[in-house]
Write a protein that holds these residues in place. Sequence first.
Motif, PDB file in Angstrom:
ATOM      1  N   PRO A  80      -3.660   5.444   4.132  1.00 42.90           N
ATOM      2  CA  PRO A  80      -3.488   4.621   2.932  1.00 42.90           C
ATOM      3  C   PRO A  80      -4.418   5.072   1.806  1.00 42.90           C
ATOM      4  O   PRO A  80      -5.552   5.483   2.046  1.00 42.90           O
ATOM      5  CB  PRO A  80      -3.843   3.210   3.421  1.00 42.90           C
ATOM      6  N   THR A  90       0.850  -1.194   0.000  1.00 40.00           N
ATOM      7  CA  THR A  90       0.000   0.000   0.000  1.00 40.00           C
ATOM      8  C   THR A  90       0.885   1.244   0.000  1.00 40.00           C
ATOM      9  O   THR A  90       2.078   1.185   0.310  1.00 40.00           O
ATOM     10  CB  THR A  90      -0.901   0.017   1.232  1.00 40.00           C
ATOM     11  N   GLU A 136      -8.154  -0.710   0.655  1.00 40.28           N
ATOM     12  CA  GLU A 136      -6.845  -0.140   0.364  1.00 40.28           C
ATOM     13  C   GLU A 136      -6.324  -0.686  -0.965  1.00 40.28           C
ATOM     14  O   GLU A 136      -6.501  -1.866  -1.282  1.00 40.28           O
ATOM     15  CB  GLU A 136      -5.849  -0.477   1.481  1.00 40.28           C
TER      16      GLU A 136
END
Length: 923
Positions: free
Chosen positions: A732, A725, A764
Amino acid sequence: MTSFQTPFKRNIMSASVIAAVSMGAQAQTTQPNEIILEDVIVTGIRASLTGAMDIKRNATGVVDAISAEDIGKFPDTNLAESLQRITGVAIDRSNNEGNQVTVRGFGPSFNLVMLNGRQMPNSSALSSTAVSRSFNFREIAAESVSRVEVYKTGKAHVPSGGLGATINLQTAKPFDFDGFTLLGSTKGIIESNASGGNNVTPEVSGMVSQIFGDDSFGILASFSHAQRDFHVDRIGTANGWSQSYPAQSNPDTSAINTNLNPSLTTWRVATVDLDNADYERTRQNGQIVLQYFPDDDFSASVDYTMSRFEENGQMNRMSFWFDDVETGKADANGTIINPARSNDELNFWAWEYGFTTENDSFGLNIDWAATETIKLVLDAHSSKSHSNPGAQPAERIANLKNPFGDAAPVHISADFSGKLPTVAYDDSALVGGAYSRENIEADLYQERGNEVENTVDQIQFSGEWVNPNESVLRQINFGFASITNSVDTLSIHSSNFSLGNGAVDISDLDLTFSPGDIGYEFVPNYSANQFLNLVEEQGLKNPATLDENGIEESISALYLSLDLETDIRDMLLRTNIGVRYETTTVNTYSKGKPVIGFNWVSPLELAKIVADEAVTRTADADYNHVLPNLDISLDIVEDVIARLSYSTTIARSNIDAMYPNVTYYSHQPNGPFTASQGNAALLPFDSANLDFSLEWYYADGSYISGGYFSKNVDNFLAAGQELQTIIGPEGPLTNPSANPRPGCPAGSVSEPVEACTSQPSDPEIIWGIATPKNTDESLVDGWELNVQHMFGQSGFGAILNYTTVDSNDRYDVYAIENGLALQGLSDTANLVAFYEKNGLQLRVAYNWRDKFLLASGPEPTFTAAYSQVDFNASYDINENLTVFIEGLNLTDEATHRYGRWENQLKDYEQYGQRYALGIRAKL
């Protein structure tokens, strides 16, 4: 280092005859009994080739050269075109002219190009080539250069950076000439297919040199101006070939040869494009040199060198987009050769190119014979390359299309079974057809470009001590150098991909269609500038994003080398042994507004949302190198020389690979999500080089040579990709399209709908982040063979050379994944025939380069084998006037680039022939 040469006044020889063997502090001192010829001027093809041969013969390492045949007369109209005549040197072409060189299989970024022994900066406004360590030869006129030297082996006194070779361009000084010298040339460049501009454009150049003040002060000024209008026809693909994009369900794989492709992998293409482009280019070069020469022990010079390069272009593109493939069959390799898609659209693109590059260099050189045995040289310069001043977009892109989906049921297909693809479409269900104005709407625009300032500040101090006694040790060479290379890049980008469905009124857009070529019916004609003006007038132009990146490299170097000479059983043995020590400090930065989320504005676009304030990232590194060299030259018998050389050389990594910023490549609603991040700690490529050659100089101007070379290179780069990520300033980065909320996608880049933007509760995004790393090692070796022969006093002569380059690390087109694959490796050959007598010169040159890997990555790009025939002829009307004619690409060869196999077309470009007619005068 810049060489010290023993000065002499009122004595002149052609540069091709008295050329110094070494560009560093290696020049030979005039011996007491040496006879210096007075007022002898040797010119012409034979003199040029003989002078280049003498440079090669007298060197201790492996050196090749090209000398001007006369003042302001180089063998070819382009320096890169001339360099390809040298054994082991190949070129890359852009728009039908050489622009960068590859030496022994190592591409432009692995070769150091210097001007008068100085490292020169480089820059470009184009987003794809913003900063490069490789000099672009199209920015300097051949008339400005008197000699080019190619050093294929490392030397202690030579600045680092040339892994394949170090190339030194040398220009003239006032005391190279005997008193007043004036020359000028003018010619008309004739483009066979310059449909959008003038078929004949001018090139003019001139030089004046004079010595004043009781033969102690000289001034030289030179200038050249060149214009060129040219046309390019291209058929190709925008995004290349891929194993995963565009998508295809259940492809027909029945024809695949499972012995070659056991996994039944297929490759598909996203677009088929036809480009119709016209360009206008202007290049200006100038130089002023002031030289002070009070006596034979001292000289000083100051110089200013400039170039201005401007190119403007307009391109229109007819494009078929296969965003997904409904039907398609694979050939024996796995290439989908007949992709088809229904209920699609045609795309009509327009480009506007416009960029300038300004290069300026100020230099100082002092040569001083401190004693009878000690010579000292100080050379300093400050040089800047500045592209796109004012940070204006260098590319403006517009696209029109048919309304998408059931409203515009255009069925498209392509056929890749041959060398060049053909396309077909069916618009019978669309009232009025796909080319009717009522069935064409706006789609998107993009603006992008770079303002780049690249500055090089360099000081070089060198010295030599010549042993006054007869002994094995003949000379000691020493020196110090400091160089600072600073690059600052400002990138500009603006776009709007949501201009369809009538968002923009294009009723005032001047749009026409003309007959196409290579499988197309029509090509669009309209202006991207006019389109963007309409977008701006209607309030749909988005604010531009600005990103800054920079680097400062500081290099300090010390070197020491010894020249030894002795006889072994009546065989002259010459040796140069040296070592160079360098320390390098790297400081990088990136400044820009970080991405904090995404805005889902259309089925095909997740637009970036950036923070209000810019953030600066920095990264630093340092390293050092010890670079030894050993060169041995043995005169086995008269006119037969054997050479053995060992050296360690380095070439620094690409500048843009070291920026600490994160670049987002792909972020579509359904993926893929890819990005990259630079690495300031990248080490230089490090090569241990071995050369062996045997040369026979059997007659005046004639020789045969053969040589073997090997380069064991470490620290090749690999893009180590990691899935992770990305943490922005607000957490994020998340995907608002993963779990669609009602009414989405919606809004625009400038007016987002909150429900369609990233929320902390959204999934994410897992990014594939590529970061360059030093990993691999490879061995490259090959052979160089050369024959140069003068047929007595007949006036006829010929050159034939051939180079082979090989490595185990070649791209395997049948392997789904490849490790290290070296780019640029290819065999090359040259055949030149000439005649020179009674004022008439004729030359025909054939150049061939085998296919080579141009780029690797997830999928490769190969350049197909290419050959070209050029010629030039001139006649001396009298000792002051010469008329000439030149011709390039007489057989109208095309440039062909492709993926794994030739039918995986990426680019096929045709330019036509180019001719020049002119007159040259000198006094």
